[in-house]
Write a protein that holds these residues in place. Structure first.
Motif, mmCIF file in Angstrom:
data_model
loop_
_atom_site.group_PDB
_atom_site.id
_atom_site.type_symbol
_atom_site.label_atom_id
_atom_site.label_comp_id
_atom_site.label_asym_id
_atom_site.label_seq_id
_atom_site.Cartn_x
_atom_site.Cartn_y
_atom_site.Cartn_z
ATOM 1 N N ILE B 144 0.850 -1.198 0.000
ATOM 2 C CA ILE B 144 0.000 0.000 0.000
ATOM 3 C C ILE B 144 0.886 1.248 0.000
ATOM 4 O O ILE B 144 0.687 2.174 -0.796
ATOM 5 C CB ILE B 144 -0.950 -0.004 1.219
ATOM 6 C CG1 ILE B 144 -1.966 -1.150 1.128
ATOM 7 C CG2 ILE B 144 -1.686 1.336 1.326
ATOM 8 C CD1 ILE B 144 -2.837 -1.315 2.382
ATOM 9 N N SER B 147 2.631 1.691 -3.342
ATOM 10 C CA SER B 147 1.700 2.126 -4.386
ATOM 11 C C SER B 147 1.435 3.620 -4.275
ATOM 12 O O SER B 147 1.487 4.346 -5.275
ATOM 13 C CB SER B 147 0.368 1.373 -4.265
ATOM 14 O OG SER B 147 0.576 0.000 -4.455
ATOM 15 N N VAL B 158 -1.029 5.201 6.347
ATOM 16 C CA VAL B 158 -1.666 3.894 6.416
ATOM 17 C C VAL B 158 -1.868 3.601 7.898
ATOM 18 O O VAL B 158 -0.971 3.850 8.708
ATOM 19 C CB VAL B 158 -0.787 2.810 5.758
ATOM 20 C CG1 VAL B 158 -1.471 1.458 5.806
ATOM 21 C CG2 VAL B 158 -0.451 3.202 4.320
ATOM 22 N N ALA B 299 -6.030 3.382 4.424
ATOM 23 C CA ALA B 299 -5.061 4.429 4.084
ATOM 24 C C ALA B 299 -5.804 5.676 3.652
ATOM 25 O O ALA B 299 -6.837 5.589 2.977
ATOM 26 C CB ALA B 299 -4.139 3.948 2.963
ATOM 27 N N PHE B 311 -7.567 3.044 0.429
ATOM 28 C CA PHE B 311 -7.297 1.607 0.519
ATOM 29 C C PHE B 311 -8.033 1.096 1.754
ATOM 30 O O PHE B 311 -8.126 1.815 2.758
ATOM 31 C CB PHE B 311 -5.809 1.324 0.752
ATOM 32 C CG PHE B 311 -4.960 1.231 -0.470
ATOM 33 C CD1 PHE B 311 -4.788 0.016 -1.118
ATOM 34 C CD2 PHE B 311 -4.320 2.357 -0.964
ATOM 35 C CE1 PHE B 311 -3.981 -0.075 -2.248
ATOM 36 C CE2 PHE B 311 -3.505 2.271 -2.092
ATOM 37 C CZ PHE B 311 -3.337 1.059 -2.734
ATOM 38 N N ALA B 333 -5.884 -6.290 0.549
ATOM 39 C CA ALA B 333 -6.396 -4.925 0.589
ATOM 40 C C ALA B 333 -6.964 -4.560 -0.767
ATOM 41 O O ALA B 333 -6.600 -5.140 -1.789
ATOM 42 C CB ALA B 333 -5.281 -3.954 0.958
ATOM 43 N N MET B 335 -7.877 -1.286 -3.309
ATOM 44 C CA MET B 335 -7.721 0.136 -3.599
ATOM 45 C C MET B 335 -9.010 0.610 -4.255
ATOM 46 O O MET B 335 -9.500 -0.021 -5.196
ATOM 47 C CB MET B 335 -6.539 0.316 -4.554
ATOM 48 C CG MET B 335 -6.243 1.735 -4.932
ATOM 49 S SD MET B 335 -4.675 1.812 -5.892
ATOM 50 C CE MET B 335 -5.358 2.016 -7.533
#
Lengths: 471, 471
Positions: B144, B147, B158, B299, B311, B333, B335
């Motif tokens: 995460i 990204s 996060v 996130a 996320f 997870a 997105m």
């Protein structure tokens, strides 16, 4: 209560080994289309039923999946990407024309599922809307060639003809205009059923192998003869086909204009380097859909002709006007992603990669778990696609899985390696098919699982070299 | 009869300016996930209704779009990608576990549409199935972060917690297990409604601003106080939060084991370079979905917190077993592509490109049409994304469209240029935002549409330079 894990008929999952090949194909073709200055469009899967069915032939209408929403509107899943494109162009009058768009997306048709024929499939469309006949059609033909070249599909042949030439044939044979749709539909089958059955279906009909009656179009014998004469116009050279077409259609009103259009397309293709061996004129091409109005295209892989057309398309100058606006000339082609992948798989050109990972960092000692993660992240940060074991299972099982997935390299870190500041790099069975630098290294060739120790500090460099990334 | 070109409520088209930003985002994140050794999976949009609804909470069940097929089966459109993943793992026992897959695809929910809330949206999921709690959860958190860094989303945070820690809270507060779902559902709203209303809803309920009664969970005052004390455990440092959690949960059966799990995750994150400023522990995170069993994540973009979680995810060890097989531990997870793009657009980081094209070769003299195509194909073959005019319209209109679309350069070829073997290159208004090499060239800066003549033989080199591709 447990639920049965299964899919409805005609639907399928695409596991990684299929998806990786598919994405590679789509990325490559996207690159070609963007190189031609085409831009992506997205439309929702669900459309109003009248948008879909008002633009569809009867056959397409019956195969629309119906969808219900809380407002109980009449909705369906799109069955192609051309109808949504036409809606978009009508709905947003501010889109600058020509609208050069590509769209790669799922479409749905509730047809009887056959082996290799699915109810959800992927189309990859390329269209220019607001483009009269001429350069746009040349571009579509060239983009088809460039796409098939870029994906390394082997030898291919793109063929084109024109609905307008077919209309001239009808004039020449004295066939009434209202029969045009029926005649084109039968001609479209010539590749499948052959000239003999086409002739029968154009005249009185026949009874097929399973005893079902095939209704004929009812043309007279002389009319069928003229069509047969027309269909015999074939040559490896576009120029020759055009010459023979000219003499066949001589004296028919409008024929010289239409032939000039075909000659212009052919001349442009030659100037751009697309010769008759890549793009030929095939007068038998009719394309089934009712909405085509000008040049029509299709493409086959010469190493897998039994898979039929992997591209199809044509000019549809009237489709956008169905939404009430002015007539906007348009042309385009659709790549059948599923069919093309099936053909590529058949000829061994689809790729066999089952995982994105190039390296698996195994974990055999829970006390060294964090150090294993550090190795994995070092490799990732150097651009090497790396897994670290997350199963917590035995080492043997971790390696067996890596072998099954075709991950080329595994890294082992036990207490003995840790003490000496090294890692063991194991070359999995499939590694020989991957990357450069392997053949030169005799040590790797000695065993099914060749292995060697590498200082911890050198692991990134060694793997970059083994994977052919240079140093 | 003309058909109205429109979409049903909650559905929308994504025009090129939206799709280009979206594809860039998806391509970038795909790169990150593949770098972690995750592979793509594809599943059909249509699933059996019992597969969908058997795995969904009640709210999700009501929002499933129903689909009918010719066999009149009970079908629906998927509402997430986790349920299809669980089905796939159950359906194909030969998939090697851990199954590390990503999937980016459309999902559908027939919810009441709000501004910015659509009935079709894109999820981009990353999951490891067959992975017990530990390294896999660390990897999801790291992926995460990577990204959000790769897409240049600006500062982000996060946050994670664990359902198991929440269960310990229930024990500590003496709350019955059957109330867990209700309590977590209310806690999940804290970001939206604040601690005051959360307290009211946990106890006797309240009446909201529009006069609707919000039913309370019915906890005792002391229980709500303990929850409030728990929610006050906050700090900028993960280590400090863990320390305070330890004293809050001291003596509760199982708390030392669960805190050790959290400490291990936190320690691994530190070792890998993901510190408290990127990944923090936030005990208020519950995530709404019923199926989570361990660590849960979300996130936010710190420059656009009002867009909520971009996320979300967590561990769901029981989901696969719903299909009758053994329990398979899993974490992952998702997105929210649409929400993330909306947030990026809001903070001016989504990109404003409206077309793939970098150059338009205009056509003003039909007699020079072929030469214009040749110029376009020369540029394309040099990797420059090029359009050639296919409208057949006036030059002024062609240039106006190029300007509107933001195509940086236009090429003009009239009879005067043709005679002298040159082309005119026009720099469109937006060119200053594209590529390098422009600022140094004073000639280009002089006018809104700077222009200069370039020898035909040099056109590729000149444009490569103007577009910053080197020579």
């Amino acid at each position: 209560m447990s639920i049965k894990p299964t899919l409805s008929r005609g639907l399928r999952d695409l596991l990684p080994e299929q998806m990786i090949a598919r994405q590679r194909l789509i990325d490559t073709v996207r690159g070609v289309y963007e190189n031609y200055g085409f831009s992506p469009l997205g439309t929702p899967a669900i459309e109003y039923l009248d948008v879909l069915s008002g633009s569809a032939g009867q056959e397409a209408q019956q195969s629309i999946f119906r969808v219900s929403n809380p407002e109980d509107e009449a909705l369906g899943l799109r069955f192609d990407l051309t109808v949504p494109l036409s809606r978009v162009v009508s709905q947003y009058p501010n889109i600058p024309l020509p609208f050069r768009r590509y769209q790669v997306a799922q479409v749905w048709r509730a047809d009887k599922p056959d082996p290799g024929r699915f109810r959800q499939f992927t189309q990859f469309d390329l269209d220019a809307v607001g483009a009269p006949c001429g350069r746009a059609d040349v571009e579509i033909l060239a983009a088809i060639c460039d796409s098939l070249t870029a994906i390394e599909a082997g030898p291919f042949l793109v063929r084109f003809s024109s609905r307008k030439v077919l209309n001239l044939l009808l004039k020449r044979a004295g066939i009434a205009e209202h029969l045009a749709g029926d005649v084109f539909r039968v001609l479209d089958k010539i590749g499948k059923i052959g000239i003999g059955k086409v002739k029968l279906e154009l005249s009185a009909g026949y009874t097929d192998a399973s005893g079902d009656p095939i209704r004929g179009v009812g043309l007279a014998e002389e009319q069928v003869s003229i069509i047969e004469e027309f269909l015999a116009i074939k040559n490896k050279s576009r120029g020759d086909v055009l010459q023979r077409l000219a003499s066949f259609l001589a004296g028919i009103d409008g024929s010289s204009e239409e032939l000039a259009v075909m000659e212009d397309i052919s001349g442009n293709l030659d100037a751009l380097g697309y010769h008759s061996d890549q793009v030929n004129i095939d007068v038998s091409i009719a394309r089934g859909l009712a909405y085509y109005t000008g040049p029509v295209f299709e493409a086959v892989l010469l190493d897998a002709p039994q898979f039929g057309s992997v591209f199809g398309g044509g000019r549809y100058d009237g489709l956008v006007a169905r939404f009430g606006g002015p007539e906007i000339p348009a042309t385009g082609a659709s790549m059948g992603v599923d069919r093309l992948l099936a053909a590529l798989e058949h000829i061994g050109k689809a790729g066999q990669v089952k995982t994105a990972a190039e390296v698996l960092v195994t974990v055999m000692d829970p006390g060294l778990s964090r150090e294993c993660m550090l190795v994995a992240f070092d490799l990732r940060r150097a651009g090497i696609r790396t897994e670290v074991d997350v199963s917590g299972g035995r080492l043997g099982k971790q390696l067996k899985r890596a072998d099954k997935l075709g991950i080329p390299y595994a890294i082992l870190l036990g207490s003995s390696e840790a003490e000496r500041g090294v890692l063991t790099v194991k070359q999995m069975a499939v590694a020989r098919e991957h990357g450069a630098g392997i053949e030169e290294n005799a040590a790797w060739k000695s065993a099914r699982f060749g292995q060697q120790e590498v200082p911890r500090a050198e692991i990134v460099d060694v793997l970059r070299q083994l994977l052919g990334r240079g140093s």
